[in-house]
Design a protein around this motif. Sequence first.
Motif, mmCIF file in Angstrom:
data_model
loop_
_atom_site.group_PDB
_atom_site.id
_atom_site.type_symbol
_atom_site.label_atom_id
_atom_site.label_comp_id
_atom_site.label_asym_id
_atom_site.label_seq_id
_atom_site.Cartn_x
_atom_site.Cartn_y
_atom_site.Cartn_z
ATOM 1 N N PRO A 1 4.663 184.935 5.308
ATOM 2 C CA PRO A 1 4.347 184.534 6.672
ATOM 3 C C PRO A 1 3.612 185.643 7.419
ATOM 4 C CG PRO A 1 6.725 184.825 6.371
ATOM 5 C CD PRO A 1 6.105 184.933 5.021
ATOM 6 N N GLY A 2 2.542 185.241 8.135
ATOM 7 C CA GLY A 2 1.782 186.213 8.922
ATOM 8 C C GLY A 2 0.659 186.877 8.153
ATOM 9 N N ALA A 3 0.622 186.689 6.833
ATOM 10 C CA ALA A 3 -0.455 187.288 6.026
ATOM 11 C C ALA A 3 -1.572 186.267 5.834
ATOM 12 C CB ALA A 3 0.078 187.722 4.673
ATOM 13 N N ALA B 1 -1.193 199.861 3.740
ATOM 14 C CA ALA B 1 -2.568 199.368 3.924
ATOM 15 C C ALA B 1 -2.532 197.955 4.491
ATOM 16 C CB ALA B 1 -3.321 199.387 2.606
ATOM 17 N N ASN B 2 -3.665 197.561 5.062
ATOM 18 C CA ASN B 2 -3.749 196.186 5.577
ATOM 19 C C ASN B 2 -4.486 195.252 4.627
ATOM 20 O OD1 ASN B 2 -2.205 196.393 7.882
ATOM 21 N ND2 ASN B 2 -3.900 197.336 9.003
ATOM 22 N N ILE B 3 -5.092 195.836 3.590
ATOM 23 C CA ILE B 3 -5.723 194.994 2.569
ATOM 24 C C ILE B 3 -4.973 195.250 1.262
ATOM 25 C CG2 ILE B 3 -7.842 194.479 1.305
ATOM 26 C CD1 ILE B 3 -9.379 195.648 3.711
ATOM 27 N N ILE B 4 -4.382 194.187 0.731
ATOM 28 C CA ILE B 4 -3.557 194.313 -0.470
ATOM 29 C C ILE B 4 -4.144 193.423 -1.557
ATOM 30 C CG2 ILE B 4 -1.203 194.145 -1.395
ATOM 31 C CD1 ILE B 4 -1.293 195.779 1.210
ATOM 32 N N VAL B 5 -4.405 193.990 -2.714
ATOM 33 C CA VAL B 5 -4.883 193.194 -3.847
ATOM 34 C C VAL B 5 -3.732 193.015 -4.825
ATOM 35 C CG1 VAL B 5 -6.549 193.037 -5.728
ATOM 36 C CG2 VAL B 5 -7.174 194.205 -3.605
ATOM 37 N N LEU B 6 -3.444 191.769 -5.173
ATOM 38 C CA LEU B 6 -2.389 191.514 -6.151
ATOM 39 C C LEU B 6 -3.047 191.356 -7.518
ATOM 40 C CD1 LEU B 6 -0.204 189.079 -4.030
ATOM 41 C CD2 LEU B 6 0.149 191.537 -4.425
ATOM 42 N N ALA B 7 -2.805 192.324 -8.393
ATOM 43 C CA ALA B 7 -3.431 192.335 -9.720
ATOM 44 C C ALA B 7 -2.359 192.572 -10.794
ATOM 45 C CB ALA B 7 -4.518 193.407 -9.791
ATOM 46 N N TRP C 1 4.838 191.195 6.207
ATOM 47 C CA TRP C 1 3.461 191.039 5.729
ATOM 48 C C TRP C 1 2.509 190.702 6.882
ATOM 49 C CZ3 TRP C 1 1.684 191.571 0.647
ATOM 50 C CH2 TRP C 1 2.666 191.838 -0.299
ATOM 51 N N GLN C 2 3.019 190.775 8.092
ATOM 52 C CA GLN C 2 2.262 190.369 9.275
ATOM 53 C C GLN C 2 0.900 191.078 9.327
ATOM 54 O OE1 GLN C 2 3.712 188.034 11.317
ATOM 55 N NE2 GLN C 2 1.748 187.906 12.391
ATOM 56 N N GLY C 3 -0.163 190.302 9.484
ATOM 57 C CA GLY C 3 -1.504 190.849 9.699
ATOM 58 C C GLY C 3 -2.203 191.356 8.451
#
Length: 209
Positions: free
Chosen positions: A118-120, A61-67, A83-85
Amino acid sequence: MKISIIGTGNVGSALGKGWASKGHTILFGTRQPESEKVQKLLTEVGEGSTAVSIPEAIQQANIIVLATPWNVLAQVTQSVNDWQGKIVIDATNPIAPGFQLAVGYTTSAAEQLAAHLPGASVVKAFNTTGSENMLDPLYDGEPITMFICGDDADAKTTVTELAESLGFEVADVGGLETARLIEPLAMVWINLAIKQGLGRNIAFKLVHR
Ligand SMILES: NC(=O)c1ccc[n+]([C@@H]2O[C@H](COP(=O)([O-])OP(=O)(O)OC[C@H]3O[C@@H](n4cnc5c(N)ncnc54)[C@H](OP(=O)(O)O)[C@@H]3O)[C@@H](O)[C@H]2O)c1
């Protein structure tokens, strides 16, 4: 949108249920995709949600939630090289034993995280209120406020849309550096709810006149 949520605890479950109910596709990244706990969560979240390993969820996925707990973030982020983009929503709080803030004043957990990705585009969000409020952010029919910050305007627009879809109103506090302010704000909520005994049905709301 397709959203990967890392962690299937209080926050991951609440956000996953909320967004799935708004039609988003939820992918949980978990240490134990086949566990009874995770399988039960998938049935609660509903059709279309899946659970995979943490690296797979981050890659897919391009949207990552860290929980997850803050002190395992390094382990989680190092499980993937690219993690680019990606838009990374940091919902964690850097809490040390005894409910003390572990990082602050001249840096923040979110800035430290961004330095390793980097890139995120890291956006701090969903850390200043209890998970119950993520499932129901209306008090007397009025939306409570979700404070967010980050350096990428487009990423903040996406996070704003996601928070609003849950029913929050959003206050953009500024660049990622302002996580130094938002992270201690979470400690205010924790102190009021837990140490001062107000309970978890409390929330912050920005008022205007
Ligand atoms: N609870 C709240 O109301 C609240 C509100 C705002 C922000 N926060 C912050 O949000 C984060 C999550 O809080 P929570 O209450 O949801 O915690 P939680 O209920 O303890 O859940 C955390 C999840 O992280 C995963 N996890 C735990 N150890 C891990 C490890 N070593 N490696 C990879 N994943 C691991 C686990 O998912 P799996 O077992 O599926 O791997 C676990 O269910 C914390 O940083 C907290 O400070 C909490």
